[in-house]
Design a protein around this motif. Sequence first.
Motif, PDB file in Angstrom:
ATOM      1  N   HIS A 175       0.833  -1.217   0.000  1.00 13.09           N
ATOM      2  CA  HIS A 175       0.000   0.000   0.000  1.00 13.09           C
ATOM      3  C   HIS A 175       0.859   1.255   0.000  1.00 13.09           C
ATOM      4  O   HIS A 175       1.914   1.300   0.637  1.00 13.09           O
ATOM      5  CB  HIS A 175      -0.973   0.001   1.177  1.00 13.09           C
ATOM      6  CG  HIS A 175      -0.354  -0.017   2.545  1.00 13.09           C
ATOM      7  ND1 HIS A 175       0.003   1.129   3.222  1.00 13.09           N
ATOM      8  CD2 HIS A 175      -0.032  -1.041   3.372  1.00 13.09           C
ATOM      9  CE1 HIS A 175       0.491   0.807   4.408  1.00 13.09           C
ATOM     10  NE2 HIS A 175       0.497  -0.501   4.523  1.00 13.09           N
ATOM     11  N   ASP A 221       6.237   1.561   7.087  1.00 13.24           N
ATOM     12  CA  ASP A 221       4.859   1.079   6.828  1.00 13.24           C
ATOM     13  C   ASP A 221       4.221   1.911   5.730  1.00 13.24           C
ATOM     14  O   ASP A 221       3.535   2.868   6.001  1.00 13.24           O
ATOM     15  CB  ASP A 221       4.043   1.145   8.124  1.00 13.24           C
ATOM     16  CG  ASP A 221       2.686   0.484   7.989  1.00 13.24           C
ATOM     17  OD1 ASP A 221       2.434  -0.167   6.961  1.00 13.24           O
ATOM     18  OD2 ASP A 221       1.871   0.620   8.905  1.00 13.24           O
ATOM     19  N   MET A 222       4.389   1.511   4.455  1.00 12.03           N
ATOM     20  CA  MET A 222       5.345   0.536   3.994  1.00 12.03           C
ATOM     21  C   MET A 222       6.022   0.981   2.710  1.00 12.03           C
ATOM     22  O   MET A 222       6.223   0.197   1.810  1.00 12.03           O
ATOM     23  CB  MET A 222       4.712  -0.854   3.869  1.00 12.03           C
ATOM     24  CG  MET A 222       3.509  -0.899   2.941  1.00 12.03           C
ATOM     25  SD  MET A 222       2.888  -2.589   2.768  1.00 12.03           S
ATOM     26  CE  MET A 222       4.050  -3.205   1.556  1.00 12.03           C
ATOM     27  N   GLU A 238      -5.170   0.869   2.641  1.00 12.07           N
ATOM     28  CA  GLU A 238      -4.924  -0.150   3.660  1.00 12.07           C
ATOM     29  C   GLU A 238      -5.074   0.446   5.063  1.00 12.07           C
ATOM     30  O   GLU A 238      -5.500  -0.232   5.988  1.00 12.07           O
ATOM     31  CB  GLU A 238      -3.526  -0.736   3.493  1.00 12.07           C
ATOM     32  CG  GLU A 238      -3.334  -2.096   4.159  1.00 12.07           C
ATOM     33  CD  GLU A 238      -2.876  -2.026   5.610  1.00 12.07           C
ATOM     34  OE1 GLU A 238      -2.911  -3.062   6.277  1.00 12.07           O
ATOM     35  OE2 GLU A 238      -2.490  -0.944   6.094  1.00 12.07           O
ATOM     36  N   GLU A 239      -4.742   1.717   5.194  1.00 13.59           N
ATOM     37  CA  GLU A 239      -4.747   2.346   6.525  1.00 13.59           C
ATOM     38  C   GLU A 239      -6.096   2.983   6.859  1.00 13.59           C
ATOM     39  O   GLU A 239      -6.239   3.562   7.929  1.00 13.59           O
ATOM     40  CB  GLU A 239      -3.642   3.412   6.625  1.00 13.59           C
ATOM     41  CG  GLU A 239      -2.228   2.891   6.377  1.00 13.59           C
ATOM     42  CD  GLU A 239      -1.682   2.044   7.519  1.00 13.59           C
ATOM     43  OE1 GLU A 239      -2.457   1.662   8.413  1.00 13.59           O
ATOM     44  OE2 GLU A 239      -0.481   1.750   7.485  1.00 13.59           O
ATOM     45  N   GLU A 283       4.182  -5.936   4.688  1.00 17.68           N
ATOM     46  CA  GLU A 283       3.984  -5.240   5.973  1.00 17.68           C
ATOM     47  C   GLU A 283       5.222  -5.400   6.863  1.00 17.68           C
ATOM     48  O   GLU A 283       5.918  -6.409   6.791  1.00 17.68           O
ATOM     49  CB  GLU A 283       2.762  -5.824   6.704  1.00 17.68           C
ATOM     50  CG  GLU A 283       1.428  -5.429   6.111  1.00 17.68           C
ATOM     51  CD  GLU A 283       1.138  -3.937   6.202  1.00 17.68           C
ATOM     52  OE1 GLU A 283       1.702  -3.256   7.074  1.00 17.68           O
ATOM     53  OE2 GLU A 283       0.354  -3.445   5.370  1.00 17.68           O
ATOM     54  N   PRO A 284       5.468  -4.413   7.714  1.00 17.19           N
ATOM     55  CA  PRO A 284       6.632  -4.504   8.598  1.00 17.19           C
ATOM     56  C   PRO A 284       6.419  -5.544   9.700  1.00 17.19           C
ATOM     57  O   PRO A 284       5.725  -5.280  10.672  1.00 17.19           O
ATOM     58  CB  PRO A 284       6.752  -3.091   9.182  1.00 17.19           C
ATOM     59  CG  PRO A 284       5.424  -2.458   8.974  1.00 17.19           C
ATOM     60  CD  PRO A 284       4.741  -3.154   7.846  1.00 17.19           C
TER      61      PRO A 284
HETATM   62 ZN   LIG Z   1       0.974  -1.194   6.430  1.00 14.93          ZN
END
Ligand SMILES: [Zn+2]
Length: 376
Positions: A66, A99-100, A133-134, A162-163
């Motif tokens: 994302h 992120d990210m 995504e967020e 993703e982290p």
């Molecule tokens: Zn993320």
Amino acid sequence: MYTNVLNLTRELINIPSISPKDLGCQDILIKRLQLLGFNIKRINFKDTNNFWAWRGYGKTIMFLGHTDVVPEGNISAWKTPPFTSTICDGFLYGRGAVDMKGSIAAMLVAVENFIKKNPNYIGRISFLITSDEESTGKYGTKKVVSILEKMEEKINYCLVGEPTSENILGDCIKNGRRGSLSADLTIYGIQGHVAYPHFATNPIHASSPFLVELSTLSLDEGNDFFEPTSIQISKIYSDNKCTINMIPGELKIFFNIRFNSLITEKMIINRIKQLLQKYLIKYSISWVCHAKPFISPPSTFCNILSDCIYNCTNIIPNIKTNGGTSDGRFIFHLANETIEFGLLNSTIHQVNECVNINDLLKLQNIYFDVLNKLFL
Ligand SMILES: [Zn+2]
């Protein structure tokens, strides 16, 4: 040596793409993918930008990511401007560093390097990139996946950027995530004077034993992949303006349940209903399921990724399912294996989000190695 991945990360951080805005991040990625011969399908809905890109045929890896970020939060607490990428003591600071946007840059540069070396690889490399995504998740990966389903797309391996690393790059990968279920509960009593409690029913008192049992309720034991399902009460209030002499008529309670694949949403709702009945509570309740749990039992792809991480970092990753939800939940049923692996998550969503510059290069090398192992 890492100029390319570092520069691309910086370029992306400098765009304030607060979710669900993309503001041109995806244009940068698309331009570079087109130069490599990728087919591009932009799939935008409302204010969300998405694209699906693919090159080649056959066995397919999908990089899922994302371009949106969370807002900067308390701006005065940032040491550097959140949307001006800044290097300090070997770290790159800026919103989205881990992120990210850093992971996306690492994926893209890894793919560029791989294709330059092996233009005729046998297999298919693809990207699904979203910008929500967020935020709600309504118009991003979920929507694109519904279109991919209609196109009867099949994905062998999905790598979510993703982290996931916890203390050092490579120490953790995720092969699933828990589900998330929220409850909005109202407990009804009878409003009255605190000095005349026999004429009233205090909903705070009535619900106290229920709350004690709710907060310690064991729903399952967990298993090799998942921690036990857990409940957290996140807010309790009564709208009582007169706290000296009035018993409130209602109490509002909010709680969230992070649940694993051993239990269903329906089983949880029934269990809570039984508990409310046990304490003879008058109530109304509404539920929202934000995410269902998913799991990819470790297999070929998980092993390849673990080997590549070990080769680049000398670390054997733990395989976990903890943490919040991710867009992996929308894609896992289309893919044989969905695995998440990315940068350190210790500063995500915080002020002064940052990435160790060496980790960017290492991550790029790991992703590159994965492509080599899959397609050569
Ligand atoms: Zn993320």
